[in-house]
Design a protein around this motif. Structure first.
Motif, PDB file in Angstrom:
ATOM      1  N   GLY A 129       7.966   2.595   6.300  1.00 29.76           N
ATOM      2  CA  GLY A 129       9.140   2.881   5.483  1.00 29.76           C
ATOM      3  C   GLY A 129       9.273   4.389   5.322  1.00 29.76           C
ATOM      4  O   GLY A 129       8.291   5.121   5.485  1.00 29.76           O
ATOM      5  N   ALA A 130      10.508   4.828   5.023  1.00 25.95           N
ATOM      6  CA  ALA A 130      10.743   6.265   4.870  1.00 25.95           C
ATOM      7  C   ALA A 130      10.187   6.748   3.538  1.00 25.95           C
ATOM      8  O   ALA A 130      10.114   5.980   2.580  1.00 25.95           O
ATOM      9  N   PRO A 131       9.790   8.017   3.467  1.00 22.06           N
ATOM     10  CA  PRO A 131       9.354   8.578   2.189  1.00 22.06           C
ATOM     11  C   PRO A 131      10.458   8.456   1.140  1.00 22.06           C
ATOM     12  O   PRO A 131      11.641   8.520   1.481  1.00 22.06           O
ATOM     13  N   ALA A 132      10.078   8.247  -0.094  1.00 24.87           N
ATOM     14  CA  ALA A 132      11.038   8.161  -1.196  1.00 24.87           C
ATOM     15  C   ALA A 132      10.272   8.243  -2.500  1.00 24.87           C
ATOM     16  O   ALA A 132       9.114   7.833  -2.578  1.00 24.87           O
ATOM     17  N   ARG A 133      10.948   8.756  -3.516  1.00 30.02           N
ATOM     18  CA  ARG A 133      10.330   8.865  -4.835  1.00 30.02           C
ATOM     19  C   ARG A 133      10.307   7.497  -5.512  1.00 30.02           C
ATOM     20  O   ARG A 133       9.350   7.126  -6.162  1.00 30.02           O
TER      21      ARG A 133
END
Ligand code: G3P
Length: 478
Positions: free
Chosen positions: A436-440
């Motif tokens: 999955g993409a980086p995200a906060r």
């Protein structure tokens, strides 16, 4: 002319005695769109004094009432979400749809923080003395959490609303006062947010919003003896703030160069969609954006063409039209991005699209065959340009992640969970996402950077804990 906005102090909206204002430039038109007050040092000092006084009252306000006021704030903000989103569109060129999402996410964050605060702060600890050698059972210790005092909240331009409330809500639930220094681009959205907070009925002076030039009030705010904690999100200014700040807790998030490592066995379609979403949403202006792709050579061509197919479909244009790629925040930012791109071109990188820029609008670009001698391999463009490094071994990818001063997040695409965990352990970065993409978000997850990416951990739970200190009372029995 442009609308001029007042600043917020002692529960009132005021014009600065400086008689000066700061212009907010619409990134899409390059024309001034709003003006905010250039506050004076005297006004900063007054805000700190009022905050200190109001905090004493607020800290004694029952926790359930503090939570109730926060819930009211969230509800009022929700009612204003479309108009506040309109400010975001004009001030930071975030597309309309994402601007609304930012405000709605903020309402959810406030309510969740109120709930979480109730649970966390309801509990303390009770300890007895006779576990430690030499002690009888004659000392009882009551440990509880108390507020820090006045929190200075400095959010960045890319989430002027969401990253303001992610600091304000935990500060308030724990019984602190807040001084908000909104980013100049996004200040008006920030002031609208404060208007909602005002309507919710917090004590006068508890929260204030100071606008103006960093050169005038920045040092005073960050070095002020009345400030008991700084929660900052932004660029390297954070590093200088941390050097100047006193003996107070710091929560800082200062950018990233999140690496995306793609292995031979990865689901390449999944990787490509996450690279495009992660690399280009809000035109790459997120600290958690995918900022460098490290792909195994044998699958690089396939991955790159899958990414290119998707990049082709991105719409480029104005935020009002809900385009995927919108103008970057300022001319200096666009110039910086262009500098990185030119450097890569001169040093022989392959471009899959043509470089195109009109004003602050930059067309999405995938830069291939990037080598370590190119600036874009290491620096954060904060724009819609994404470098690809072709790697021969997994170690090369891990090394690229660990050799960077930034260490916010990173991601790995593979179908082999054992490998994923081993690589995640080897990547020295704040959060590693597998497939999955980086995200906060989700916003209660911990969020932290290592090295130059920051200090302290955010996320609702960690922010609540960072904004309290431990107080203990010991009962000595005869
Ligand atoms: O750019 C700052 C940041 O906190 C990123 O948040 O939600 O885009 O991952 P998000």
């Amino acid at each position: 002319g442009e609308d001029t906005f007042k600043f917020y102090t002692d529960g009132e909206w005021k014009t600065s005695t400086s008689g000066k204002t700061v212009n907010i430039i619409n990134p899409s038109t390059l024309k001034p769109v709003f003006k905010v007050q250039a506050c004076t040092q005297d006004e900063v000092n007054k805000c700190v004094d009022s905050a200190k006084a109001a905090q004493k009252i607020w800290a004694k306000t029952p926790l359930w009432k503090r939570a109730e006021t926060l819930h009211r704030f969230a509800a009022i903000l929700r009612e204003h979400s479309v108009s506040i989103a309109g400010c975001l569109v004009k001030e930071i060129a975030k597309c309309q749809k994402d601007s609304v999402t930012e405000v709605v996410r903020s309402c959810d964050l406030i309510s969740y923080t109120a709930e979480e605060g109730i649970r966390i702060l309801a509990q303390g600890k009770f300890l007895v003395s006779d576990s430690f050698p030499g002690n009888e059972r004659n000392k009882y210790c009551l440990e509880s959490k108390i507020p820090l005092g006045v929190i200075l909240a400095i959010p960045p331009f890319n989430y002027p609303v969401n990253l303001a409330v992610s600091k304000i809500a935990p500060a308030l639930i724990t019984g602190n006062a807040v001084i908000l220094k909104p980013p100049t681009q996004g200040a008006v959205a920030g002031l609208h947010l404060i208007h909602c907070l005002h309507l919710a009925g917090f004590p006068k002076g508890l929260v204030s919003a100071i606008t103006g030039k960093g050169s005038e009030i920045g040092d005073l705010l960050t070095m002020h003896p009345g400030i008991n904690c700084i929660s900052f999100t932004g660029g390297d200014t954070g590093i200088s703030i941390s050097k100047k700040a006193g003996m107070i807790p710091l929560q800082m998030e200062l950018g990233g160069k999140d690496a995306c490592i793609v292995l031979e066995d990865a689901d390449l379609d999944l990787a490509a969609s996450n690279i495009v979403k992660g690399g280009y949403s809000y035109s790459g202006q997120r600290c958690t954006a995918v900022k460098v792709v490290c792909v195994m050579e044998s699958v690089a061509d396939t991955l790159v063409s899958a990414v290119n197919e998707k990049v082709k479909k991105l719409s480029v244009g104005m935020p009002e039209k809900n385009c995927d790629i919108t103008p970057v925040v300022s001319e200096s930012s666009a110039n910086f991005i262009q500098g990185l791109v030119e450097d890569a071109k001169e040093k022989g990188a392959t471009f899959h699209q043509e470089w195109k820029r009109e004003g602050n609008l930059i067309w999405p670009l995938l830069i291939d065959h990037v080598r370590p001698d190119m600036r874009i391999a290491w620096e954060e463009p904060f724009g819609p340009v994404l470098p690809v490094i072709r790697i021969k071994t997994i170690e090369e990818g891990i090394h690229h992640c660990n050799a960077n001063n930034f260490a916010l997040q990173g991601c790995i695409f593979t179908r082999d969970i054992n490998k994923a965990i081993m690589i995640s352990d080897a990547m020295e970065s704040g959060t590693i996402q597998i497939n999955g993409a980086p995200a906060r978000g989700p916003d209660h997850f911990p969020f932290q950077g290592l090295r130059d990416s920051g200090i302290g951990s955010q996320g609702i739970i960690n922010s609540i804990n960072i904004m309290c200190k431990v107080k203990s009372t010991v009962i000595n029995l005869p």
